[in-house]
Design an enzyme around this catalytic site. Structure first.
Site, PDB file in Angstrom:
ATOM      1  N   LYS A 115      19.793  27.808  -0.366  1.00  0.00           N
ATOM      2  CA  LYS A 115      18.327  27.781  -0.421  1.00  0.00           C
ATOM      3  C   LYS A 115      17.779  28.926  -1.273  1.00  0.00           C
ATOM      4  O   LYS A 115      16.715  28.793  -1.872  1.00  0.00           O
ATOM      5  CB  LYS A 115      17.719  27.761   0.976  1.00  0.00           C
ATOM      6  CG  LYS A 115      17.941  26.410   1.659  1.00  0.00           C
ATOM      7  CD  LYS A 115      16.958  26.085   2.757  1.00  0.00           C
ATOM      8  CE  LYS A 115      17.129  24.620   3.162  1.00  0.00           C
ATOM      9  NZ  LYS A 115      16.412  24.244   4.362  1.00  0.00           N
ATOM     10  N   LYS A 197      24.891  17.284  -0.132  1.00  0.00           N
ATOM     11  CA  LYS A 197      24.399  16.506   1.021  1.00  0.00           C
ATOM     12  C   LYS A 197      23.004  15.935   0.755  1.00  0.00           C
ATOM     13  O   LYS A 197      22.234  16.489  -0.029  1.00  0.00           O
ATOM     14  CB  LYS A 197      24.428  17.339   2.299  1.00  0.00           C
ATOM     15  CG  LYS A 197      23.264  18.257   2.485  1.00  0.00           C
ATOM     16  CD  LYS A 197      23.029  18.561   3.956  1.00  0.00           C
ATOM     17  CE  LYS A 197      21.738  19.359   4.076  1.00  0.00           C
ATOM     18  NZ  LYS A 197      21.079  19.272   5.353  1.00  0.00           N
ATOM     19  N   LYS A 200      16.203  16.100   3.001  1.00  0.00           N
ATOM     20  CA  LYS A 200      14.849  15.555   2.933  1.00  0.00           C
ATOM     21  C   LYS A 200      13.974  16.283   1.927  1.00  0.00           C
ATOM     22  O   LYS A 200      12.965  15.742   1.473  1.00  0.00           O
ATOM     23  CB  LYS A 200      14.200  15.522   4.328  1.00  0.00           C
ATOM     24  CG  LYS A 200      14.019  16.851   5.005  1.00  0.00           C
ATOM     25  CD  LYS A 200      13.249  16.661   6.306  1.00  0.00           C
ATOM     26  CE  LYS A 200      14.043  17.035   7.533  1.00  0.00           C
ATOM     27  NZ  LYS A 200      14.512  18.421   7.594  1.00  0.00           N
TER      28      LYS A 200
END
Ligand code: AQP
Length: 333
Positions: A115, A197, A200
């Site tokens: 992130k 992966k 969302k």
């Protein structure tokens, strides 16, 4: 002899529209678990703000997520459904646990590294502290088990380390939780980059299948899924795209990957992709209808979340009082 029921904790962030990964890796499994365990299921809005969120959208997604929980089959009579920020002990316990967690441990977390790269302009303290907040979430309710997708396993492991460390330093206090990771559906990959992966918050909408996608959209996304060119439907490491589609098919039919391989032996990629898309869309359709019905009744959802927050608060307050006593905080009595 009365057997004490085991406790389960899990949560999803209202940080985007739910994907089929959030469903198969997480929410769907919670439904069966509520029959057997005392379950706390949260909407993790405090985790969500560790990346930039539009405030109005965050509020809207919180209610939408509650409606998805209910539409997927969570029953507020059988489990505690609540919004994380409505139970202040999550933040309070995080502060205490921060003081026994090392910066180096947090910097090594895979999600933090990923992130930080993705949000290089916003590497904030909350992002680094995410696993400690998650440890507080779990430990507050004395959870025995935490059902998660593969991506969150590392965070449950650090929660275990933090619990053990606290217990060693201040005497036995927390239960040490275990992750529960199911065989199928616990790691759904992006349709566009199948080594990554499905997330969302992915900026490419073709990479994810959302729970809210209609049948045409689902099929279109599967048709565009990145595969390879050898036209053999087999599960193997060098075929991440096809393996991912087989995994999705298995997760949505209850078949094993081997059974899925057999079912499609000799089928061309085009037909295979459409078949997977149709299977997924058919499972999603009734859930979508139910979610829309529930979402129309904001008062009903509000009532459930209020009652859930009260129940969660009671359990959380008990743990936090114990923690405050153990660390030596003045409690006034
Ligand atoms: N692709 C996935 N396959 C299987 N399980 C998954 N989960 C997430 N993605 C997949 C599981 O869903 C639960 C909720 O996740 P979260 O919202 O708390 O955070 P996350 O893991 O960071 O999920 P996302 O979708 O990737 O969200 P963003 O993009 O906001 O970071 C967890 O149990 C997770 O394992």
């Amino acid at each position: 002899m009365i057997m004490e029921r085991k406790i389960m904790y899990s949560a999803v962030q209202p940080s985007g529209n739910l994907t089929i990964g959030n469903y198969t890796g997480s929410i769907r499994n919670w439904v069966t678990m509520q029959e057997e365990y005392d379950c706390f299921y949260a909407i993790a809005n405090m985790h969500a703000i560790t990346v930039k969120q539009d405030p109005a959208l965050l509020r809207k997604r919180t209610l939408e997520l509650a409606a998805w929980y209910l539409a997927c089959g969570l029953d507020p009579e059988k489990c505690v459904l609540y919004v994380q920020s409505q139970v202040p002990q999550h933040a309070e316990l995080t502060w205490v646990l921060n003081s026994i967690t090392y910066v180096g441990e947090m910097q090594r977390m895979t999600q933090f590294k990923d992130k930080s790269q993705k949000h290089a302009d916003n590497i904030n303290m909350g992002l680094m502290d995410y696993p400690v907040l998650m440890a507080a979430d779990i430990l507050l309710y004395m959870a025995d088990y935490v059902p998660v997708g593969v991506d969150q396993k590392q965070h449950v492991e650090i929660a275990r380390d933090i619990a053990l460390r606290f217990n060693n330093r201040y005497s036995e206090t927390f239960r040490v939780p275990e992750p529960i990771i199911l065989k199928t559906g616990s790691k759904i990959m992006s349709l566009q980059e199948p080594t990554k992966k499905m997330s969302k918050s992915d900026e490419n909408p073709n990479a994810c299948v959302f729970l809210a996608d209609d049948k045409d959209t689902v099929i279109r996304k599967f048709k565009r899924a990145v595969t390879d060119s050898d036209n053999k439907i087999a599960f193997s490491e060098d075929k991440p795209g096809i393996s991912n589609l087989l995994g999705i098919y298995a997760a949505f039919t209850g078949k094993t990957v081997e059974e899925a391989e057999k079912a499609f032996a000799g089928t061309g990629y085009g037909d295979f992709k459409v078949a997977v898309g149709e299977t997924v869309a058919d499972v999603l359709a009734p859930i979508q209808a139910e979610q829309a019905r529930i979402l129309a009744d904001k008062e009903y959802i509000g009532g459930i979340l209020k009652a859930g927050a009260e129940r969660a608060y009671k359990a959380a307050r008990k743990t936090l009082s114990k923690v405050y006593r153990k660390v030596g905080f003045y409690t006034g009595d």
